[in-house]
Structures are given as C-alpha cells and as structure tokens.
Design a protein around this motif. Structure first.
Motif, PDB file in Angstrom:
ATOM      1  N   LEU A  42       0.708  -1.146  -0.458  1.00  0.00           N
ATOM      2  CA  LEU A  42      -0.185  -0.532   0.003  1.00  0.00           C
ATOM      3  C   LEU A  42       0.924   0.943  -0.039  1.00  0.00           C
ATOM      4  O   LEU A  42       0.710   2.339  -0.947  1.00  0.00           O
ATOM      5  CB  LEU A  42      -1.122   0.367   0.538  1.00  0.00           C
ATOM      6  CG  LEU A  42      -1.921  -1.210   1.194  1.00  0.00           C
ATOM      7  CD1 LEU A  42      -2.702  -1.379   2.318  1.00  0.00           C
ATOM      8  CD2 LEU A  42      -3.301  -0.826   0.400  1.00  0.00           C
ATOM      9  N   ILE A  43       1.429   1.047   0.649  1.00  0.00           N
ATOM     10  CA  ILE A  43       2.980   2.327   0.542  1.00  0.00           C
ATOM     11  C   ILE A  43       3.813   2.128  -0.589  1.00  0.00           C
ATOM     12  O   ILE A  43       3.802   3.880  -1.446  1.00  0.00           O
ATOM     13  CB  ILE A  43       3.853   2.342   1.684  1.00  0.00           C
ATOM     14  CG1 ILE A  43       3.389   2.157   3.449  1.00  0.00           C
ATOM     15  CG2 ILE A  43       4.795   3.185   2.007  1.00  0.00           C
ATOM     16  CD1 ILE A  43       3.735   2.234   4.860  1.00  0.00           C
ATOM     17  N   ASP A  44       3.982   1.472  -1.382  1.00  0.00           N
ATOM     18  CA  ASP A  44       4.862   1.156  -2.313  1.00  0.00           C
ATOM     19  C   ASP A  44       3.895   2.394  -3.364  1.00  0.00           C
ATOM     20  O   ASP A  44       4.311   3.105  -5.113  1.00  0.00           O
ATOM     21  CB  ASP A  44       4.865  -0.006  -2.542  1.00  0.00           C
ATOM     22  CG  ASP A  44       6.603  -0.209  -1.998  1.00  0.00           C
ATOM     23  OD1 ASP A  44       7.110   0.203  -1.101  1.00  0.00           O
ATOM     24  OD2 ASP A  44       6.618  -1.373  -1.766  1.00  0.00           O
ATOM     25  N   ALA A  45       2.748   1.618  -3.264  1.00  0.00           N
ATOM     26  CA  ALA A  45       1.413   1.787  -4.343  1.00  0.00           C
ATOM     27  C   ALA A  45       1.130   3.956  -4.396  1.00  0.00           C
ATOM     28  O   ALA A  45       0.868   4.289  -5.148  1.00  0.00           O
ATOM     29  CB  ALA A  45       0.064   0.919  -4.786  1.00  0.00           C
ATOM     30  N   GLY A  46       1.655   4.089  -3.012  1.00  0.00           N
ATOM     31  CA  GLY A  46       1.502   5.173  -2.436  1.00  0.00           C
ATOM     32  C   GLY A  46       0.598   6.239  -1.705  1.00  0.00           C
ATOM     33  O   GLY A  46       0.023   7.396  -1.273  1.00  0.00           O
ATOM     34  N   THR A  47      -0.144   5.003  -0.576  1.00  0.00           N
ATOM     35  CA  THR A  47      -0.372   5.222   0.643  1.00  0.00           C
ATOM     36  C   THR A  47      -0.096   5.651   1.577  1.00  0.00           C
ATOM     37  O   THR A  47       1.349   5.616   1.615  1.00  0.00           O
ATOM     38  CB  THR A  47      -1.666   4.013   1.181  1.00  0.00           C
ATOM     39  OG1 THR A  47      -1.759   3.482   0.200  1.00  0.00           O
ATOM     40  CG2 THR A  47      -1.710   4.632   2.021  1.00  0.00           C
ATOM     41  N   PRO A  48      -0.210   7.207   1.827  1.00  0.00           N
ATOM     42  CA  PRO A  48       0.711   7.765   2.788  1.00  0.00           C
ATOM     43  C   PRO A  48       0.247   7.230   3.835  1.00  0.00           C
ATOM     44  O   PRO A  48       0.004   6.492   4.983  1.00  0.00           O
ATOM     45  CB  PRO A  48      -0.469   9.398   3.280  1.00  0.00           C
ATOM     46  CG  PRO A  48      -1.120   9.390   1.587  1.00  0.00           C
ATOM     47  CD  PRO A  48      -1.368   7.831   1.992  1.00  0.00           C
ATOM     48  N   GLU A  49       1.629   7.024   4.581  1.00  0.00           N
ATOM     49  CA  GLU A  49       1.782   6.749   5.963  1.00  0.00           C
ATOM     50  C   GLU A  49       1.493   6.665   6.763  1.00  0.00           C
ATOM     51  O   GLU A  49       0.931   5.483   8.192  1.00  0.00           O
ATOM     52  CB  GLU A  49       3.593   6.296   6.377  1.00  0.00           C
ATOM     53  CG  GLU A  49       4.852   6.246   5.330  1.00  0.00           C
ATOM     54  CD  GLU A  49       6.008   5.304   5.531  1.00  0.00           C
ATOM     55  OE1 GLU A  49       5.832   5.017   6.866  1.00  0.00           O
ATOM     56  OE2 GLU A  49       7.130   4.821   5.505  1.00  0.00           O
ATOM     57  N   LYS A  50       0.949   7.841   7.338  1.00  0.00           N
ATOM     58  CA  LYS A  50       0.369   7.877   8.530  1.00  0.00           C
ATOM     59  C   LYS A  50      -1.030   7.321   8.491  1.00  0.00           C
ATOM     60  O   LYS A  50      -2.528   7.564   9.543  1.00  0.00           O
ATOM     61  CB  LYS A  50      -0.542   9.516   8.594  1.00  0.00           C
ATOM     62  CG  LYS A  50       0.675  10.262   9.204  1.00  0.00           C
ATOM     63  CD  LYS A  50       0.328  12.313  10.103  1.00  0.00           C
ATOM     64  CE  LYS A  50       0.095  12.599   7.931  1.00  0.00           C
ATOM     65  NZ  LYS A  50       0.310  13.390   7.380  1.00  0.00           N
ATOM     66  N   GLN A  51      -1.840   6.980   6.976  1.00  0.00           N
ATOM     67  CA  GLN A  51      -2.964   6.339   6.335  1.00  0.00           C
ATOM     68  C   GLN A  51      -3.403   4.676   6.845  1.00  0.00           C
ATOM     69  O   GLN A  51      -4.519   4.372   6.685  1.00  0.00           O
ATOM     70  CB  GLN A  51      -3.314   6.940   5.345  1.00  0.00           C
ATOM     71  CG  GLN A  51      -4.006   8.464   5.615  1.00  0.00           C
ATOM     72  CD  GLN A  51      -4.598   8.566   4.020  1.00  0.00           C
ATOM     73  OE1 GLN A  51      -5.005   7.699   3.020  1.00  0.00           O
ATOM     74  NE2 GLN A  51      -4.952  10.180   4.117  1.00  0.00           N
ATOM     75  N   VAL A  52      -1.900   4.623   6.659  1.00  0.00           N
ATOM     76  CA  VAL A  52      -1.784   3.207   6.856  1.00  0.00           C
ATOM     77  C   VAL A  52      -2.483   2.004   6.968  1.00  0.00           C
ATOM     78  O   VAL A  52      -3.283   1.032   6.910  1.00  0.00           O
ATOM     79  CB  VAL A  52      -0.044   2.652   5.759  1.00  0.00           C
ATOM     80  CG1 VAL A  52       0.513   2.194   6.771  1.00  0.00           C
ATOM     81  CG2 VAL A  52      -0.627   1.535   4.562  1.00  0.00           C
ATOM     82  N   LYS A  53      -2.008   2.585   8.826  1.00  0.00           N
ATOM     83  CA  LYS A  53      -2.998   1.270   9.419  1.00  0.00           C
ATOM     84  C   LYS A  53      -3.757   1.274   8.901  1.00  0.00           C
ATOM     85  O   LYS A  53      -4.761   0.256   8.766  1.00  0.00           O
ATOM     86  CB  LYS A  53      -2.334   2.182  10.980  1.00  0.00           C
ATOM     87  CG  LYS A  53      -2.438   0.406  12.331  1.00  0.00           C
ATOM     88  CD  LYS A  53      -1.842   0.795  13.252  1.00  0.00           C
ATOM     89  CE  LYS A  53      -2.106   0.220  14.258  1.00  0.00           C
ATOM     90  NZ  LYS A  53      -3.150   1.138  15.318  1.00  0.00           N
TER      91      LYS A  53
END
Ligand code: SAH
Ligand code: SF4
Length: 390
Positions: A42-53
């Motif tokens: 998800l992060i690699d695809a561009g999801t901001p780290e803050k939102q990922v959880k």
C-alpha cells in the motif's frame, strides 16, 4: 536447488514460485499477502504512511471478513481511494472449473490456477464441523508408492494467494460470508483446514506459512491455529520452523514401522529415516505448544498391517503425545496395493487402543467422486493419460 530438497528430486523454488504481480497491468493481488506485505504494498503504491494502518484494517476486513471482491463495494473508503486501489491492486481468486458433490455431501472442486494448471480442493461436512482439505502444490516431487498424486510430477508450487484462495472459494460456494448489518452466525461451515490435498506443504514452506497466517488472522477468516492441520511426509528440517512460524497442528505420514518398508512406501525416508523423524517430532508439541501429533497410517494389505507392526508402532512413538489415524487405503486405477481387510484394520486398531492411544479409523469420504485421501490428481493429467484431447 534448495539445500533442503532431497537429492533424488531437486526442486528450485525460484523457478516454481510465481511473482506476486499479476500479468494484467502489473497489479498486485491482495489475496495471500500477509498484513506486513500488504502494508508495504500500500505504501509502495502511494498510500501516505500516516493513513496506512487504518486503510490496511479496512481493506483487510472487506476482503477477509466480508468476502468483497470489488473495490467499489468498500463503502467506508473515499471514492478516490477506491479508484486508487483499483488502479494498483486486484482481488483475485483461482477459478472453480467443476464442482462434484458426493452422495455423502463431500464436495470436490477442480480449481484452475494461473498457467492453466489444476488442483483439487475437498470439503468434508461432518456433524460438528466442516473440514476443507486444500492443496499446496500441483503434483508432488515425492513419489510415495501408494499415492495417486505421487504418480504425477511436480508442476509448480502454489502461491500464497492460491492457497488462501481455496478457503475463500469454498466459503463462496457454501455461501458463508457474513452479510453487513446482520447478526454474526457463529456456526462455521468451513471450521477446519487440513493441508492434506495435493503436494508436500513443507516443500512450499514460505507460501504455506504466509497463507496460513492470513487464514489464522483474528480479524479476517479467523481460523485458530488448532483448527489447522499440516500433513507432511517427513521433511525433517522444516518441522521446527513449522512450530515456530505457523504453530498449527502437525500430522505425519508415518505408514510403516521399519525403515525397509518405509523406504518403499514413503521414499523420503531414505533421506530422513524413522529415528531421525521421531527425534524431530518429539520436540514439536513443546515448540508449538500443541497437545499431540497425528500419526497417519495407511492400511495396506499384507504390507504394513500385521499385529507385529501395530506393536512396533506403539513402541516407536512411546513418549510422544500422539493420536494414530488409520486410513483404509483408497484404491485408484492401477494402484499396486490393496486395502487391508476390515477385521485386520480393527485388530490393528485394538492393539493401539489398548496401548493407550486414540486410534480412529478414518472413514473414506467422497469415494464416488474420487475425493478421498490420496486420490487427488489434476484432471488435465488424467485426460492426458487417457489420451483424450485437453
Ligand atoms: N504430502 C503430504 C500431505 C498430502 S497426503 C503428506 O504426504 O503427508 C494426505 C494423507 O493421505 C497422507 O497421510 C498420505 O500419505 C495419505 N494418502 C496418500 N495416498 C493415499 C491413498 N491412496 N489412500 C489413503 N491415504 C493416502
Ligand atoms: Fe506427495 Fe504426500 Fe502423495 Fe507422498 S503422500 S506423494 S508426499 S502428496
């Protein structure tokens, strides 16, 4: 070649295991990724780290709790994020080609995976539970002489997605996904999973481990580790890892009480013999914190079914918390063995029982649709042998 492969049957994990990206558009299949892997994807695809959880939790619940297959159905995500997911990810299961239902209710699914290969998955309903028998490889590198799968060469390892996918497609067929807003139904149709279909799970360790961790996750499919049984022919170097990294129940295809006979029936015995295997098994209950190991023992007429065998068996496993599962041999066309007579199986069971072990005799299920233990073999292979066009 991996260091763990038997010298006689080299397998190359790199070649046999498919990459995670699907061919169409290079999308990542969500199915089969562990939480950590999905998080990274998800992060690699561009999801901001803050939102990922939060995103990870939401997606996980849609996919594994509700069985949703389309991002548009993930209604608590914004439209933009759903579009983003659809652009980078897919939710893809293997395809059911045929379903056969036995007179006893057993269901056998022929499942097509990427590359056009096929494996079988079997659902066995019982009074208080439903067991799904899943495959871990197409064919098997090993050549146990009584096993139909063993006559088929290894085509490839299943991916984690294809292993988890078997559990999901069975739930699809049984209509077992909870409906949003309706009270949770606690009766589980697929309540247990056994890795006893085609293939040797411990020769596809990483994918089996990842898949079982998805299946055991307590916010998705939520099968507890005590409801999963992995059956191995005796791949000794992977047994301690199974305890540490999966922690499920273990069954071992024992089938003989002398090395001479076991060499014939389960040829991996030539690499790791009975003594080596038992030494490793002694550690398993402690390492995995599980109660006991299931010793599977196929009953072959005049081969391994004497009273002396029963007595040797009891002696060999002394000190190991165990249950002995006697499997009447399931015959297949051209098999070089016969099933032991019923009286013989009972006499054998009696000796074991008197020695203090549970010794259930496994009732063959789904025999009319060739779904019983050890009868699985891909349809394409059967057709090839019979000379019919594929
Ligand atoms: N490869 C793994 C798991 C798959 S086989 C293993 O060998 O343990 C699941 C069980 O069915 C094993 O105990 C296997 O030895 C047994 N089996 C294989 N062929 C059989 C047959 N024709 N009749 C009865 N049991 C069989
Ligand atoms: Fe493979 Fe298990 Fe069959 Fe042996 S019994 S050939 S290990 S599937």
């Amino acid at each position: 070649m991996t260091a763990l492969a038997p010298a006689s049957a080299p397998i190359t994990q790199d070649v046999l295991t498919l990459p995670r990206k699907l061919p169409e558009g290079g999308k990542v299949n969500i199915i089969g990724l562990t939480r950590d892997q999905l998080r990274t994807a998800l992060i690699d695809a561009g999801t901001p780290e803050k939102q990922v959880k939060m995103r990870l939790g939401q997606i996980w619940q849609w996919v594994y709790h509700f069985g949703i297959r389309d991002f548009t159905g993930m209604t608590n995500l914004s439209k933009d994020y759903r579009a983003f997911l659809a652009e980078h990810f897919a939710i893809e299961l293997p395809e059911v080609v045929t379903r056969q239902i036995s007179a006893d209710g057993t269901r056998k699914y022929l499942v097509r995976i990427q590359g056009g290969h096929e494996v079988e998955t079997v659902y066995i309903p019982e009074e208080n539970r439903g067991t799904l028998c899943i495959s871990s490889q197409v064919g098997c590198t090993l050549t146990c002489s009584f096993c139909h799968t063993g006559t088929q060469r290894l085509v490839r390892n299943l991916t984690s997605a294809e292993i988890v996918g078997q559990v999901m497609l069975a739930r699809d067929d049984l209509g077992e996904w909870p409906v949003q807003g309706q009270p949770k139904d606690e009766t589980r149709l697929v309540s247990n999973v056994v890795l006893m279909g085609m293939g040797e799970p411990l020769y596809n360790f990483d994918n089996v481990r990842d898949a079982m961790n998805v299946v055991m996750d307590n916010e998705g499919l939520t099968l507890s580790r005590r409801r999963i049984t992995l059956s191995t022919s005796g791949v000794v170097p992977e047994i301690a890892r199974t305890a540490a990294e999966i922690g499920c129940l273990l069954a071992v295809s024992f089938h003989a009480t002398t090395d001479a006979v076991r060499d014939q029936l389960v040829p991996i015995n030539k690499k790791w013999n009975i003594e080596t295997l038992l030494n490793e098994l002694r550690e398993y209950p402690r390492l995995s914190n599980s109660e006991r190991i299931t010793f599977e023992y196929v009953m072959l007429k005049d081969v391994n079914d004497s009273d002396a065998d029963a007595r040797r068996l009891v002696k060999l496993i002394q000190g190991i918390p165990a249950k002995i599962n006697l499997i009447p041999f399931n015959e297949w066309p051209g098999a070089p063995y016969q099933r032991s007579d019923w009286e013989r199986i009972e006499a054998f069971a009696d000796i074991i029982y008197k020695a203090g072990y549970a010794s259930p005799i496994r009732t063959p299920r789904g025999e009319d649709i060739m779904a019983a233990c050890g009868q699985l073999k891909s349809a394409s292979e059967k057709l090839r042998k019979s000379g019919k066009p594929m």
